[in-house]
Design an enzyme around this catalytic site. Sequence first.
Site, PDB file in Angstrom:
ATOM      1  N   ARG A  65      25.509 -18.549 -18.506  1.00 38.26           N
ATOM      2  CA  ARG A  65      26.336 -19.139 -17.458  1.00 38.26           C
ATOM      3  C   ARG A  65      27.819 -18.841 -17.609  1.00 38.26           C
ATOM      4  O   ARG A  65      28.486 -18.426 -16.670  1.00 38.26           O
ATOM      5  CB  ARG A  65      26.184 -20.670 -17.437  1.00 38.26           C
ATOM      6  CG  ARG A  65      25.048 -21.186 -16.631  1.00 38.26           C
ATOM      7  CD  ARG A  65      24.587 -22.517 -17.182  1.00 38.26           C
ATOM      8  NE  ARG A  65      24.052 -22.302 -18.510  1.00 38.26           N
ATOM      9  CZ  ARG A  65      22.796 -21.918 -18.731  1.00 38.26           C
ATOM     10  NH1 ARG A  65      21.964 -21.816 -17.731  1.00 38.26           N
ATOM     11  NH2 ARG A  65      22.344 -21.680 -19.947  1.00 38.26           N
ATOM     12  N   THR A  66      28.352 -19.075 -18.808  1.00 35.51           N
ATOM     13  CA  THR A  66      29.806 -19.004 -18.948  1.00 35.51           C
ATOM     14  C   THR A  66      30.297 -17.579 -18.699  1.00 35.51           C
ATOM     15  O   THR A  66      31.215 -17.353 -17.910  1.00 35.51           O
ATOM     16  CB  THR A  66      30.232 -19.507 -20.345  1.00 35.51           C
ATOM     17  OG1 THR A  66      29.657 -20.786 -20.549  1.00 35.51           O
ATOM     18  CG2 THR A  66      31.736 -19.608 -20.453  1.00 35.51           C
ATOM     19  N   LYS A  94      32.066  -3.731 -37.914  1.00 33.70           N
ATOM     20  CA  LYS A  94      32.685  -2.855 -38.929  1.00 33.70           C
ATOM     21  C   LYS A  94      33.725  -3.619 -39.733  1.00 33.70           C
ATOM     22  O   LYS A  94      34.414  -3.060 -40.567  1.00 33.70           O
ATOM     23  CB  LYS A  94      33.364  -1.667 -38.244  1.00 33.70           C
ATOM     24  CG  LYS A  94      32.443  -0.799 -37.425  1.00 33.70           C
ATOM     25  CD  LYS A  94      33.247   0.340 -36.812  1.00 33.70           C
ATOM     26  CE  LYS A  94      32.462   1.095 -35.769  1.00 33.70           C
ATOM     27  NZ  LYS A  94      33.331   1.991 -34.994  1.00 33.70           N
ATOM     28  N   ARG A 116      34.533 -16.108 -26.429  1.00 32.03           N
ATOM     29  CA  ARG A 116      33.593 -17.043 -27.079  1.00 32.03           C
ATOM     30  C   ARG A 116      33.395 -16.543 -28.505  1.00 32.03           C
ATOM     31  O   ARG A 116      33.180 -15.348 -28.731  1.00 32.03           O
ATOM     32  CB  ARG A 116      32.267 -17.091 -26.333  1.00 32.03           C
ATOM     33  CG  ARG A 116      31.228 -17.895 -27.106  1.00 32.03           C
ATOM     34  CD  ARG A 116      30.020 -18.215 -26.280  1.00 32.03           C
ATOM     35  NE  ARG A 116      30.305 -19.242 -25.282  1.00 32.03           N
ATOM     36  CZ  ARG A 116      29.381 -19.821 -24.538  1.00 32.03           C
ATOM     37  NH1 ARG A 116      28.119 -19.491 -24.660  1.00 32.03           N
ATOM     38  NH2 ARG A 116      29.716 -20.735 -23.635  1.00 32.03           N
ATOM     39  N   HIS A 144      35.282 -26.511 -25.466  1.00 29.82           N
ATOM     40  CA  HIS A 144      34.800 -25.637 -24.386  1.00 29.82           C
ATOM     41  C   HIS A 144      35.427 -26.171 -23.089  1.00 29.82           C
ATOM     42  O   HIS A 144      34.749 -26.791 -22.268  1.00 29.82           O
ATOM     43  CB  HIS A 144      33.270 -25.697 -24.357  1.00 29.82           C
ATOM     44  CG  HIS A 144      32.609 -24.660 -23.507  1.00 29.82           C
ATOM     45  ND1 HIS A 144      33.282 -23.882 -22.585  1.00 29.82           N
ATOM     46  CD2 HIS A 144      31.307 -24.267 -23.448  1.00 29.82           C
ATOM     47  CE1 HIS A 144      32.419 -23.069 -21.991  1.00 29.82           C
ATOM     48  NE2 HIS A 144      31.225 -23.283 -22.506  1.00 29.82           N
TER      49      HIS A 144
END
Length: 454
Positions: A65-66, A94, A116, A144
């Site tokens: 969703r986000t 890396k 995120r 959030h």
Amino acid sequence: MVESTVDPKAPARTKRDLVSIEDLSNSEIEGLFDAADKFSNDLKAWSQLCPGFILGSLFHEPSTRTRLSFESSMLRLGGGVISVADAKSSSAVKGETLADTIRIMGGSYADIIVLRHGKDGAARHAANYSPIPVINAGDGAHEHPTQTLCDLYSLRKAKGTLTGQDVVLCGDLKHSRTVHSLAFALARFKANIVCVPHPGLEMPSYVTRRLRDEFRCEPHRATLDAFRKLGSELDAVYFTPESPHQLSWVPLQGPVDLKKVDALYLTRPQTERFASGTEKEKTGYFRVDREFLTSEPLRNAMIMHPLPRTQELAPELDADPRSLYFQQAALGVPIRMAVVASLLGKLPWKGKPQSEKSGPRTAHGDGIRCENSNCISLAEKDYAHPRFRVTAGEELRARCEYCDHESLVTAFGFAQSRKFRRYEASSKSLVAGEDLVLFDNEKDAQAQGYQLLA
Ligand code: NCD
């Protein structure tokens, strides 16, 4: 709204980020809702608002969703999108630091970043290094904020107001970042909060302390067993304030009989953040189904969930008019259109920005480190310099500026003179200055070459 500088060592340059729900004032949140109302009327009518702008989405943790609603929002605003949907496909594998990745993305690749990340405080760290706005799409178990905007917007639409709403937060309150941002926002809009945690997954103390001290909000608390009785209608169910507080605005200092619930906000067990051992136990996790919702106090309760759901929310409720969760997800597009356009300077902010918190801060490499083992300041030590906001009262308390975890400290000093003092309430006015340093204890101060002031 908080202003960030590009690099802690570089000359200051201002921009706006959305790292915490605290970066937005109530009037600005109302303004975003107004804009979202307009966008919702015709989502296809806004492609002239941000043409030529590029949104860089950097997702180090899974998302449906986000990420997709942010990307859809930018496309609907007429802009473009570049995306890292899986950290494994980026140079993070890396060993590249977030600080480097962000500076590359913010150079010429993108005009706004949506991040995120699994580490608490990663978004603040990224914002410190980014020359362009950073939006926190979830940083570890911390916050959030745009999910909270979706939650508040949906609840206000359903109930007409946020003020005075009785909202039950239920499930994994410890690791759910959506719940932390939401609790702060509910408190600011003067809703009442009842916490019903799964045993062992209680709201972190740094969240409840801030609710009390900064927002004068005393969350009530019920055990899951007591809350389950709400469905039996046999007896009154009593919720006690977490800890009665003399400054509390909530008039109830004793147990309350919850006669109505306006919203029941559920979260899934965030097993990916569970510590091995005790937290692995999730048997008996709450499940809300049609039968549970027949009780009188829940008759008009909206059922909310940030999704994804697991077992805690029965699919038989999907068609129930009280279910708000698909609406919460759908409203993510107009809300995020409003956030992106505002941060790009294409929509005016409504009202006054959030005032900067006063009080001393530390920004020196010496002294304490954050106690939270998942804090970005420990993961990227060479880049995320320890910074704390200090509260000097009866005790001396330090709040990490990245992840907000708090610790008690017993000594403070000054980097220039390399002298320190033991903290006593009578010395609180001395806790100040650009070169302020905090220590867990005297031994640590001495070990770092600081000398005790008489
Ligand atoms: C939430 C998250 O990622 O924090 N999901 C979302 O963004 N809607 C909730 C969760 O994962 O449980």
